[in-house]
Design a protein around this motif. Structure first.
Motif, PDB file in Angstrom:
ATOM      1  N   GLU A 110       0.804  -1.218   0.000  1.00 48.19           N
ATOM      2  CA  GLU A 110       0.000   0.000   0.000  1.00 48.19           C
ATOM      3  C   GLU A 110       0.837   1.267   0.000  1.00 48.19           C
ATOM      4  O   GLU A 110       0.412   2.307  -0.501  1.00 48.19           O
ATOM      5  N   ASN A 115       1.747   1.590  -6.868  1.00 46.60           N
ATOM      6  CA  ASN A 115       0.529   0.862  -6.507  1.00 46.60           C
ATOM      7  C   ASN A 115      -0.610   1.810  -6.173  1.00 46.60           C
ATOM      8  O   ASN A 115      -1.780   1.495  -6.408  1.00 46.60           O
ATOM      9  N   VAL A 116      -0.277   2.966  -5.590  1.00 49.98           N
ATOM     10  CA  VAL A 116      -1.301   3.969  -5.284  1.00 49.98           C
ATOM     11  C   VAL A 116      -1.980   4.426  -6.575  1.00 49.98           C
ATOM     12  O   VAL A 116      -3.212   4.505  -6.660  1.00 49.98           O
ATOM     13  N   LYS A 119      -4.222   1.768  -7.964  1.00 49.57           N
ATOM     14  CA  LYS A 119      -5.469   1.668  -7.204  1.00 49.57           C
ATOM     15  C   LYS A 119      -6.499   2.679  -7.713  1.00 49.57           C
ATOM     16  O   LYS A 119      -7.689   2.360  -7.858  1.00 49.57           O
ATOM     17  N   GLY A 414      -5.997   4.297   1.454  1.00 47.21           N
ATOM     18  CA  GLY A 414      -5.627   3.327   2.466  1.00 47.21           C
ATOM     19  C   GLY A 414      -5.013   3.967   3.691  1.00 47.21           C
ATOM     20  O   GLY A 414      -4.280   4.954   3.596  1.00 47.21           O
ATOM     21  N   SER A 416      -2.743   2.786   5.751  1.00 52.98           N
ATOM     22  CA  SER A 416      -1.290   2.627   5.838  1.00 52.98           C
ATOM     23  C   SER A 416      -0.571   3.671   5.008  1.00 52.98           C
ATOM     24  O   SER A 416       0.422   4.270   5.451  1.00 52.98           O
ATOM     25  N   PHE A 417      -1.063   3.905   3.789  1.00 54.36           N
ATOM     26  CA  PHE A 417      -0.426   4.927   2.952  1.00 54.36           C
ATOM     27  C   PHE A 417      -0.548   6.293   3.599  1.00 54.36           C
ATOM     28  O   PHE A 417       0.437   7.042   3.692  1.00 54.36           O
TER      29      PHE A 417
END
Length: 448
Positions: A110, A115-116, A119, A414, A416-417
């Protein structure tokens, strides 16, 4: 890997730079002989890379261990066969391959910027939409200096002279650095980068490169590669290329303007335009989303202490979230174009922003506006520089506080991010506070 192995063989590659982008946009990774790269098929990096600051420091232990394993384990990086680039400046035949990041269970990490962006693109795909972007990258060329306390100077061009005064759109001023830009264009062509026009911007030796419109992930990769390419070309010609948002006092800042539109994947038509050629409700909601949420996610567009110097009064950067047609004094400009090419230009991001995160955030803001059916303010007619509604945070500290309290950040990006990104930027802010500036020495040393 068959496609990639063939490419490496056809191009006689001997070394591979395996890279990922960290939160600041710095290329992190490993350099491997091509045989070792092919035999292993993936790369491993310590998780700590994902919470490293631009100064090389790390966040507080409490946050660090709440997001990462206490054993400082590795995460897995797998090469993207569509993100492979030659490095034309190296002596040995070398490839740079951008990797995607996964945990040991195979889940996308995350905290990884690429990856962000993926998403956010999936949010669009689930609606049957395909976003299209066209970035514009501004930067400065400066003379070399090994003393960070000294102000940066304009470099000497072919004429043997430095620029004086403003040279906006000057062909002759841009031609002063022809040898550098010829290498840059040749190297970008060799790497398949979709760069278009070169413009001399307002500042001394400040330039802009425009990218042709296309897929957001591919263009984010290309900007990531372009920054390295330009720096290498500059070094070859004994100057420095910088993407700092505000590198020189009293000179304009450098932006990463983002043109964005959305195509219906089934009809291939621009959803920002009605059948009669007028602006669609989705387009107006997209603008409203940018107006509403860019101020909430500003650190993803202005991630550094220096970023906010672009937003000082009396600068050429718009410090507002107003919108207007063909109006460069607004933070959101709607260019004069055909109905099928209708788009909005987000003029707030700085050139220092992480390209993956800035594009992701800009598209996310517009997406939320569309799904929430938000309504924009009336378009601005005439000069908009003095307009301040809605208000943007004026410091990185206040911007991080605002981002932290925005529910949509955690919801879409997210927890965590959000927690990790904000922690990294706060660590950098604390590091900055410990440095005594030349201004303090000049005006306080003998006067207070």
């Amino acid at each position: 890997m068959n496609k990639l192995k063939k490419w490496l063989k056809d191009n006689k590659i001997t070394e591979v730079e395996c890279v990922v982008s960290d939160l600041s946009g710095i290329a992190r990774g490993k350099i491997a002989p091509v045989d070792k790269f092919i035999s292993e098929g993936e790369m491993r990096l310590p998780e700590s890379v994902l919470l490293q600051t631009v100064t090389g420091d790390y966040v507080d232990d409490d946050i660090y261990y709440s997001l990462l394993d206490e054993a400082d384990i590795d995460f897995i990086c797998k090469p993207d066969e569509d993100a492979v680039y030659l490095l034309p400046w190296t002596i040995e035949e070398t490839a740079q391959i951008i990797h995607d990041s996964y945990d040991k269970m195979g889940n996308p990490i995350e905290l990884a910027p690429r990856n962000v962006l993926k998403k956010i693109l999936k949010l669009y795909a689930d609606k049957g939409w395909q976003p299209v972007v066209a970035p514009e990258m501004e930067f400065y060329l400066t003379a070399r200096s090994d003393d960070p306390d000294l102000p940066l100077q304009a470099p000497i061009g072919r004429s043997g002279l430095k620029e004086t005064g403003r040279q906006s759109f000057s062909i002759d001023a841009a031609n002063e650095f022809d040898p550098l830009f010829e290498d840059m264009y040749d190297w970008c062509e060799a790497q398949g980068l979709s760069i278009d026009t070169l413009i001399h911007e307002e500042g001394m030796a400040q330039m802009e490169i425009n990218f042709r419109h296309g897929d957001p992930l591919q263009l984010a990769d290309q900007i990531f590669v372009f920054k390295r390419t330009l720096r290498e070309a500059a070094l070859k010609h004994q100057v420095v290329a910088t993407f700092m948002a505000k590198p020189i006092t009293n000179e304009p800042g450098s932006a990463m303007h983002l043109h964005q539109s959305v195509i219906d994947t089934e009809t291939q038509k621009n959803i920002f335009t009605n059948e009669d050629g007028t602006m669609s409700s989705l387009f107006l909601s997209h603008i409203a989303g940018l107006q509403t949420y860019v101020p909430e996610m500003l650190p993803m567009f202005a991630p550094n202490v220096n970023s906010f110097r672009r937003f000082l009064p009396d600068t050429s950067a718009p410090v507002n979230m107003e919108w207007g047609e063909d109006n460069r004094t607004c933070g959101l400009r709607v260019p004069n174009c055909t109905p099928q090419s209708r788009r909005v230009e987000n003029r707030l991001p700085g050139a220092d922003a992480n390209c993956y995160l800035a594009i992701a955030a800009s598209l996310l803001c517009g997406y939320i506006g569309m799904v929430e059916e938000l309504k924009p303010s009336p378009p601005v007619q005439g000069r908009g520089y003095e307009l301040r509604s809605p208000m943007l945070p004026y410091t990185l500290e206040s911007a991080l506080e605002r981002m932290e309290s925005c529910e949509q950040v955690s919801q879409y990006l997210g927890e965590s991010f959000a927690k990790g990104f904000i922690a990294v930027k706060r660590a950098e802010q604390e590091n900055f506070k410990r440095v005594i500036s030349s201004w303090e020495r000049e005006f306080l040393l003998l006067t207070v």
